[in-house]
Design a protein around this motif. Structure first.
Motif, PDB file in Angstrom:
ATOM      1  N   PRO A  85       1.692   6.289  12.393  1.00  0.00           N
ATOM      2  CA  PRO A  85       1.378   5.029  13.059  1.00  0.00           C
ATOM      3  C   PRO A  85       2.065   3.861  12.354  1.00  0.00           C
ATOM      4  O   PRO A  85       2.228   3.867  11.130  1.00  0.00           O
ATOM      5  CB  PRO A  85      -0.141   4.927  12.947  1.00  0.00           C
ATOM      6  N   ALA A  86       2.468   2.872  13.119  1.00  0.00           N
ATOM      7  CA  ALA A  86       3.225   1.758  12.558  1.00  0.00           C
ATOM      8  C   ALA A  86       2.318   0.727  11.907  1.00  0.00           C
ATOM      9  O   ALA A  86       2.675   0.118  10.916  1.00  0.00           O
ATOM     10  CB  ALA A  86       4.064   1.094  13.648  1.00  0.00           C
ATOM     11  N   ALA A  87       1.140   0.522  12.464  1.00  0.00           N
ATOM     12  CA  ALA A  87       0.304  -0.563  11.953  1.00  0.00           C
ATOM     13  C   ALA A  87      -1.167  -0.264  12.179  1.00  0.00           C
ATOM     14  O   ALA A  87      -1.522   0.682  12.871  1.00  0.00           O
ATOM     15  CB  ALA A  87       0.684  -1.873  12.637  1.00  0.00           C
ATOM     16  N   GLY A  88      -2.009  -1.099  11.568  1.00  0.00           N
ATOM     17  CA  GLY A  88      -3.447  -0.969  11.731  1.00  0.00           C
ATOM     18  C   GLY A  88      -4.039  -0.004  10.724  1.00  0.00           C
ATOM     19  O   GLY A  88      -3.367   0.440   9.783  1.00  0.00           O
ATOM     20  N   SER A  89      -5.313   0.333  10.917  1.00  0.00           N
ATOM     21  CA  SER A  89      -5.956   1.231   9.976  1.00  0.00           C
ATOM     22  C   SER A  89      -6.855   2.208  10.720  1.00  0.00           C
ATOM     23  O   SER A  89      -7.747   2.804  10.150  1.00  0.00           O
ATOM     24  CB  SER A  89      -6.782   0.435   8.972  1.00  0.00           C
ATOM     25  N   GLY A  90      -6.577   2.361  12.002  1.00  0.00           N
ATOM     26  CA  GLY A  90      -7.462   3.172  12.835  1.00  0.00           C
ATOM     27  C   GLY A  90      -7.415   4.659  12.536  1.00  0.00           C
ATOM     28  O   GLY A  90      -8.432   5.348  12.587  1.00  0.00           O
ATOM     29  N   GLN A  91      -6.227   5.172  12.201  1.00  0.00           N
ATOM     30  CA  GLN A  91      -6.101   6.623  12.017  1.00  0.00           C
ATOM     31  C   GLN A  91      -6.024   6.971  10.528  1.00  0.00           C
ATOM     32  O   GLN A  91      -5.617   6.147   9.719  1.00  0.00           O
ATOM     33  CB  GLN A  91      -4.825   7.114  12.705  1.00  0.00           C
ATOM     34  N   PRO A  92      -6.366   8.200  10.185  1.00  0.00           N
ATOM     35  CA  PRO A  92      -6.303   8.595   8.774  1.00  0.00           C
ATOM     36  C   PRO A  92      -4.881   8.442   8.210  1.00  0.00           C
ATOM     37  O   PRO A  92      -4.709   8.079   7.054  1.00  0.00           O
ATOM     38  CB  PRO A  92      -6.704  10.074   8.793  1.00  0.00           C
ATOM     39  N   LEU A  93      -3.874   8.694   9.049  1.00  0.00           N
ATOM     40  CA  LEU A  93      -2.499   8.631   8.556  1.00  0.00           C
ATOM     41  C   LEU A  93      -1.973   7.199   8.450  1.00  0.00           C
ATOM     42  O   LEU A  93      -0.877   6.980   7.946  1.00  0.00           O
ATOM     43  CB  LEU A  93      -1.581   9.445   9.470  1.00  0.00           C
ATOM     44  N   SER A  94      -2.771   6.245   8.932  1.00  0.00           N
ATOM     45  CA  SER A  94      -2.298   4.860   8.922  1.00  0.00           C
ATOM     46  C   SER A  94      -1.969   4.372   7.522  1.00  0.00           C
ATOM     47  O   SER A  94      -1.130   3.500   7.339  1.00  0.00           O
ATOM     48  CB  SER A  94      -3.373   3.940   9.508  1.00  0.00           C
ATOM     49  N   ILE A  95      -2.619   4.943   6.533  1.00  0.00           N
ATOM     50  CA  ILE A  95      -2.449   4.421   5.171  1.00  0.00           C
ATOM     51  C   ILE A  95      -1.110   4.839   4.558  1.00  0.00           C
ATOM     52  O   ILE A  95      -0.635   4.214   3.605  1.00  0.00           O
ATOM     53  CB  ILE A  95      -3.628   4.881   4.268  1.00  0.00           C
ATOM     54  N   VAL A  96      -0.470   5.879   5.148  1.00  0.00           N
ATOM     55  CA  VAL A  96       0.714   6.449   4.498  1.00  0.00           C
ATOM     56  C   VAL A  96       1.814   5.416   4.284  1.00  0.00           C
ATOM     57  O   VAL A  96       2.265   5.193   3.156  1.00  0.00           O
ATOM     58  CB  VAL A  96       1.253   7.656   5.298  1.00  0.00           C
ATOM     59  N   LEU A  97       2.234   4.766   5.374  1.00  0.00           N
ATOM     60  CA  LEU A  97       3.372   3.848   5.231  1.00  0.00           C
ATOM     61  C   LEU A  97       3.068   2.652   4.321  1.00  0.00           C
ATOM     62  O   LEU A  97       3.864   2.361   3.428  1.00  0.00           O
ATOM     63  CB  LEU A  97       3.870   3.396   6.603  1.00  0.00           C
ATOM     64  N   PRO A  98       1.925   1.951   4.521  1.00  0.00           N
ATOM     65  CA  PRO A  98       1.676   0.852   3.584  1.00  0.00           C
ATOM     66  C   PRO A  98       1.546   1.327   2.136  1.00  0.00           C
ATOM     67  O   PRO A  98       2.024   0.653   1.219  1.00  0.00           O
ATOM     68  CB  PRO A  98       0.368   0.231   4.086  1.00  0.00           C
ATOM     69  N   ALA A  99       0.943   2.494   1.918  1.00  0.00           N
ATOM     70  CA  ALA A  99       0.780   2.977   0.538  1.00  0.00           C
ATOM     71  C   ALA A  99       2.135   3.294  -0.081  1.00  0.00           C
ATOM     72  O   ALA A  99       2.403   2.942  -1.231  1.00  0.00           O
ATOM     73  CB  ALA A  99      -0.120   4.208   0.507  1.00  0.00           C
ATOM     74  N   VAL A 100       3.008   3.956   0.690  1.00  0.00           N
ATOM     75  CA  VAL A 100       4.339   4.285   0.166  1.00  0.00           C
ATOM     76  C   VAL A 100       5.103   3.005  -0.146  1.00  0.00           C
ATOM     77  O   VAL A 100       5.735   2.875  -1.207  1.00  0.00           O
ATOM     78  CB  VAL A 100       5.116   5.164   1.178  1.00  0.00           C
ATOM     79  N   THR A 101       5.035   2.050   0.764  1.00  0.00           N
ATOM     80  CA  THR A 101       5.727   0.779   0.551  1.00  0.00           C
ATOM     81  C   THR A 101       5.243   0.112  -0.734  1.00  0.00           C
ATOM     82  O   THR A 101       6.026  -0.331  -1.572  1.00  0.00           O
ATOM     83  CB  THR A 101       5.459  -0.166   1.733  1.00  0.00           C
ATOM     84  N   LEU A 102       3.926   0.081  -0.858  1.00  0.00           N
ATOM     85  CA  LEU A 102       3.324  -0.574  -2.013  1.00  0.00           C
ATOM     86  C   LEU A 102       3.631   0.196  -3.299  1.00  0.00           C
ATOM     87  O   LEU A 102       3.794  -0.380  -4.371  1.00  0.00           O
ATOM     88  CB  LEU A 102       1.810  -0.661  -1.798  1.00  0.00           C
ATOM     89  N   ALA A 103       3.721   1.528  -3.185  1.00  0.00           N
ATOM     90  CA  ALA A 103       3.909   2.364  -4.371  1.00  0.00           C
ATOM     91  C   ALA A 103       5.339   2.320  -4.884  1.00  0.00           C
ATOM     92  O   ALA A 103       5.589   2.633  -6.046  1.00  0.00           O
ATOM     93  CB  ALA A 103       3.511   3.803  -4.069  1.00  0.00           C
ATOM     94  N   ALA A 104       6.285   1.928  -4.022  1.00  0.00           N
ATOM     95  CA  ALA A 104       7.703   2.021  -4.405  1.00  0.00           C
ATOM     96  C   ALA A 104       7.982   1.290  -5.707  1.00  0.00           C
ATOM     97  O   ALA A 104       8.571   1.839  -6.643  1.00  0.00           O
ATOM     98  CB  ALA A 104       8.580   1.468  -3.287  1.00  0.00           C
ATOM     99  N   PHE A 105       7.492   0.061  -5.789  1.00  0.00           N
ATOM    100  CA  PHE A 105       7.769  -0.751  -6.962  1.00  0.00           C
ATOM    101  C   PHE A 105       7.124  -0.147  -8.213  1.00  0.00           C
ATOM    102  O   PHE A 105       7.761  -0.008  -9.258  1.00  0.00           O
ATOM    103  CB  PHE A 105       7.262  -2.176  -6.735  1.00  0.00           C
ATOM    104  N   SER A 106       5.858   0.250  -8.078  1.00  0.00           N
ATOM    105  CA  SER A 106       5.201   0.776  -9.290  1.00  0.00           C
ATOM    106  C   SER A 106       5.782   2.129  -9.691  1.00  0.00           C
ATOM    107  O   SER A 106       5.872   2.429 -10.881  1.00  0.00           O
ATOM    108  CB  SER A 106       3.690   0.883  -9.131  1.00  0.00           C
ATOM    109  N   THR A 107       6.180   2.941  -8.710  1.00  0.00           N
ATOM    110  CA  THR A 107       6.826   4.204  -9.058  1.00  0.00           C
ATOM    111  C   THR A 107       8.040   3.942  -9.940  1.00  0.00           C
ATOM    112  O   THR A 107       8.219   4.572 -10.983  1.00  0.00           O
ATOM    113  CB  THR A 107       7.295   4.943  -7.785  1.00  0.00           C
ATOM    114  N   ALA A 108       8.834   2.992  -9.510  1.00  0.00           N
ATOM    115  CA  ALA A 108      10.054   2.681 -10.251  1.00  0.00           C
ATOM    116  C   ALA A 108       9.716   2.210 -11.661  1.00  0.00           C
ATOM    117  O   ALA A 108      10.281   2.683 -12.655  1.00  0.00           O
ATOM    118  CB  ALA A 108      10.840   1.614  -9.502  1.00  0.00           C
ATOM    119  N   LEU A 109       8.753   1.301 -11.747  1.00  0.00           N
ATOM    120  CA  LEU A 109       8.384   0.750 -13.049  1.00  0.00           C
ATOM    121  C   LEU A 109       7.812   1.835 -13.971  1.00  0.00           C
ATOM    122  O   LEU A 109       8.174   1.944 -15.143  1.00  0.00           O
ATOM    123  CB  LEU A 109       7.338  -0.346 -12.826  1.00  0.00           C
TER     124      LEU A 109
END
Ligand SMILES: Nc1ncnc2c1ncn2[C@@H]1O[C@H](COP(=O)(O)OP(=O)(O)OP(=O)(O)O)[C@@H](O)[C@H]1O
Ligand code: SF4
Ligand SMILES: [Mg+2]
Lengths: 308, 375
Positions: free
Chosen positions: A166-190
């Motif tokens: 899913p592209a946006a929202g928080s309705g489905q269980p998989l909704s968290i994947v994209l925002p979490a990956v986006t958010l994690a990118a910087f900390s993964t690198a660091l």
């Protein structure tokens, strides 16, 4: 351990003073900033009388000192005041939004730590090989890529083109994947860069050779003896990142329409909704303080030489 | 003859000394447990290739304590670490040689097989017990790990009990309490005792101790060495004892290897090394021995600096510092092989037969200086 317990109690007591300081700062900042909440609420066409009336309702006509007194005595009783926009208790507004942000930051931190530590250890063990260079380059990209850009790219690929997530929202269980990956990118690198540097320091140490001389397999030597010793600086970066993710999720929440506290904060600042902004800032401060206490305890667990 | 090898190393040393049997004969009885053949180890550094160990060969026999001496940088540690393939690569690499443990070449063995020997058949004790123990693991856990690595079925409780037994054996007081303490909570001596316990945990056949007391307080060095001796006797391990300290050699070694510039320059039993050295470098070492009866630290240190391992002198690498050479061409052009002198003694010197005479000269010089110092 008794020393550690005393340290925690002391930290928590001191943090009360910190919280008080934060409350004064945010209170004053909001009132020094241009923009009158009464005028914003009344709308563009309102008369001066209407504005004055709203101001009186909100208690903004009182002296700063008595306004602050109202605010802080409410806080002590667990009352953050009323949202000027919705007229609902500010604490209720925050309580609705806080879990979404906490979950997002937590998932992103876990993902970032697991991937970052693994990549960093591999890069250190295989230093100056292709693998090391690949990790370094990807980490470089992760650190330098703007969050909204990465977010949009991911939406384009996985939501629009492939239709997997899913592209946006928080309705489905998989909704968290994209925002979490986006958010994690910087900390993964660091985290991966810190892990690599810290592991490189440990790899050459005498006790690593001792472990090898005992007949331990490489995995045991690297993880049980190496990573454990390299972990203090890594833990510091992870905890700082978790804090930063809590506060820095605003852009990600906006891009992905994630109903978190970051967006609530931005909206509330725009509307000069004093009670909600003050409440969110105090909650952030409290979470940071708790985070620090947890990390202090983890330090002792990881490295027995650390005593408070 | 068999009677000699079956007794403890010390008893055997006396037996050797007071019997007419040659060391060669006595050692012939048993085949070596460890044989090094032509070991050559190098380090590639920005300044050039360091020839840390070149063409080193020696044997270690069951039950004996083999002392290894030589100046700093002479290749003692690199030899020891090459045995278990603990040389970091890069920059290090073992270029040539064989290391035969019970007939099997450790250098050609698959990594997994070698791991099964490390810490079980061959135990190692390092110089600095502070940095050689893992600072974030309890000392007892590190000993228990050594046990469980080689016996997968051993339970945690059993490993703990055995580790406590080992700590008791090496003279750590209150071993139950000590088990759960971390290295920084132990004194240097206690840490090194724990290292010894770890190294002997699996009753190794070979024990390598690389300057086990150099990092310790002088007052406890002797205690720790006694613990080491007791431990190796109890497990009947053949011991390689690397040290700078000739006093330690005199007291603990059965045979001695003298290294210089990455090569073995002399091999002899401990009596011959002190009383009848056949290499000028060994002679120099002996005359630098501090004497207890005189208030002088060093009587005759070897003049000149240790050789540069990147650019070793031609011929015999000791020639710039040698008092026997007297500038002879042979020393500068030909590398002396390790000549057999007889009685198990070997020396890498073209003129080793001149060394006894030189020794007499040195003794007279020392006597003269002792006289003037005493006056
Ligand atoms: N990692 C390394 N990189 C480069 N050179 C090395 C390395 N390790 C050892 N060497 C070199 O190898 C040579 C032999 O060193 P080694 O440590 O075996 O000496 P040693 O006889 O044990 O001396 P010491 O008595 O000081 O312990 C030295 O010249 C040393 O500089
Ligand atoms: S070969 Fe020559 S230089 Fe070398 S030790 Fe013998 S006499 Fe001295
Ligand atoms: Mg050494």
């Amino acid at each position: 351990m008794t020393g550690t317990a005393a340290h925690i109690v002391r930290t928590l007591l001191l943090s009360l003073i910190t919280l008080l300081g934060v409350s004064v700062l945010i209170f004053l900042m909001l009132r020094v900033l241009p923009g009158d909440p009464a005028r914003v609420l009344a709308g563009l066409n309102a008369s001066e009388e209407q504005v004055a009336q709203i101001r009186q309702q909100l208690g903004l006509d009182e002296s700063l000192l008595s306004q602050y007194w109202h605010f802080i005595s409410g806080v002590v009783q667990g009352d953050l005041g009323e949202s000027a926009r919705t007229s609902r208790p500010a604490s209720a507004e925050i309580a609705v939004r806080l879990p979404a942000t906490l979950i997002l930051a937590f998932v992103a931190t876990v993902v970032g730590s697991l991937v970052g530590v693994t990549a960093g250890v591999l890069a250190a063990v295989r230093r100056n090989t292709v693998l090391d260079h690949v990790v370094s380059s990807v980490a470089m990209m992760g650190v330098s890529m703007p969050v909204y850009w990465l977010g949009l790219l991911l939406i384009l690929l996985f939501a629009v083109t492939l239709g997997w997530l899913p592209a946006a929202g928080s309705g489905q269980p998989l909704s968290i994947v994209l925002p979490a990956v986006t958010l994690a990118a910087f900390s993964t690198a660091l985290v991966s860069r810190m892990t690599r540097a810290s592991m490189l320091e440990v790899l050459g140490q005498d006790f690593m050779r001792t472990a090898e001389a005992k007949g331990a397999p490489p995995r045991t030597v690297i993880i049980k003896h190496g990573l454990r010793n390299a972990f203090i600086p890594i833990l510091t970066v992870i905890s700082l990142q978790f804090g930063a993710l809590l506060g820095g999720a605003v852009l990600t929440e906006t891009v992905f329409g994630w109903p978190g506290i970051g967006r609530l904060l931005v909206d509330s600042i725009g509307a000069r909704d004093f009670a909600v902004v003050q409440g969110i800032v105090l909650v952030y401060a409290a979470v940071f303080i708790l985070l620090n206490v947890v990390v202090d305890v983890l330090y002792v667990v990881v490295d027995p030489r650390i005593r408070y | 003859m068999t009677e000699v090898t079956e007794t403890s190393p010390i008893a055997r040393r006396y037996a050797l000394a007071f019997s007419n049997r040659s060391v060669e004969e006595a050692l012939f009885v048993s085949s070596p447990v460890l044989s090094i053949r032509g070991l050559t180890t190098e380090f590639v550094t920005p300044a050039g290739v360091v020839k840390a160990v070149s063409d080193v060969s020696w044997d270690l026999h069951p039950g004996e304590t083999l002392g290894v001496v030589g100046e700093s940088g002479s290749g003692k540690s690199v030899t020891a670490m090459s045995i278990l393939r603990l040389i970091q690569s890069p920059p290090g690499r073992i270029v040539a040689g064989e290391i035969l443990f019970e007939g099997r070449d450790l250098l050609k063995m698959p990594a997994k097989e070698l791991r099964q020997l490390r810490g079980s058949e061959i135990g190692m004790i390092f110089q600095d017990p502070m940095t050689s123990l893992n600072p974030v693991l309890a000392v007892g856990q590190q000993i228990a790990e050594a046990l469980r690595l080689h016996d997968r079925r051993m339970s945690r409780d059993k490993a703990r009990a055995r580790a406590i037994e080992l700590l008791t054996m090496v003279g750590v007081p209150n071993p139950e309490g000590r088990f759960d303490q971390y290295p920084h909570e132990h004194s240097g001596g206690m840490r090194q005792r724990a290292m010894i316990a770890m190294a002997i945990a699996n009753d190794p056949k070979v024990l390598i101790a690389d300057e086990p007391t150099t990092a310790l307080d002088v007052t406890i060095q002797a205690q720790v060495l006694d613990v080491l001796r007791t431990a190796s006797e109890r497990t009947n391990a053949a011991t390689i004892l690397i040290t700078h300290d000739l006093g330690v050699i005199a007291e603990h070694a059965d045979r001695v290897i003298v290294m210089y510039g990455g090569k073995v320059v002399e091999v002899a039993d401990v009596f011959s090394i002190f009383s009848a050295p056949r290499h000028p470098y060994t002679l120099g070492l002996m005359s630098s021995l501090p004497r207890l009866d005189v208030d002088l630290q060093r009587l005759d240190p070897i003049p000149g600096a240790p050789p540069n391992p990147i650019n070793l002198p031609t011929g015999c690498s000791f020639h710039p510092r040698c008092r026997v050479s007297k500038g002879r061409d042979l020393c500068r052009t030909q590398v002396p092989p390790l000549y057999d002198i007889g009685g198990g003694q070997q020396a890498a010197c073209h003129f080793s037969e001149e060394v006894p005479a030189e020794m007499a000269v040195v003794s007279r010089e020392m006597g003269a200086r002792l006289g003037s110092a005493g006056a």
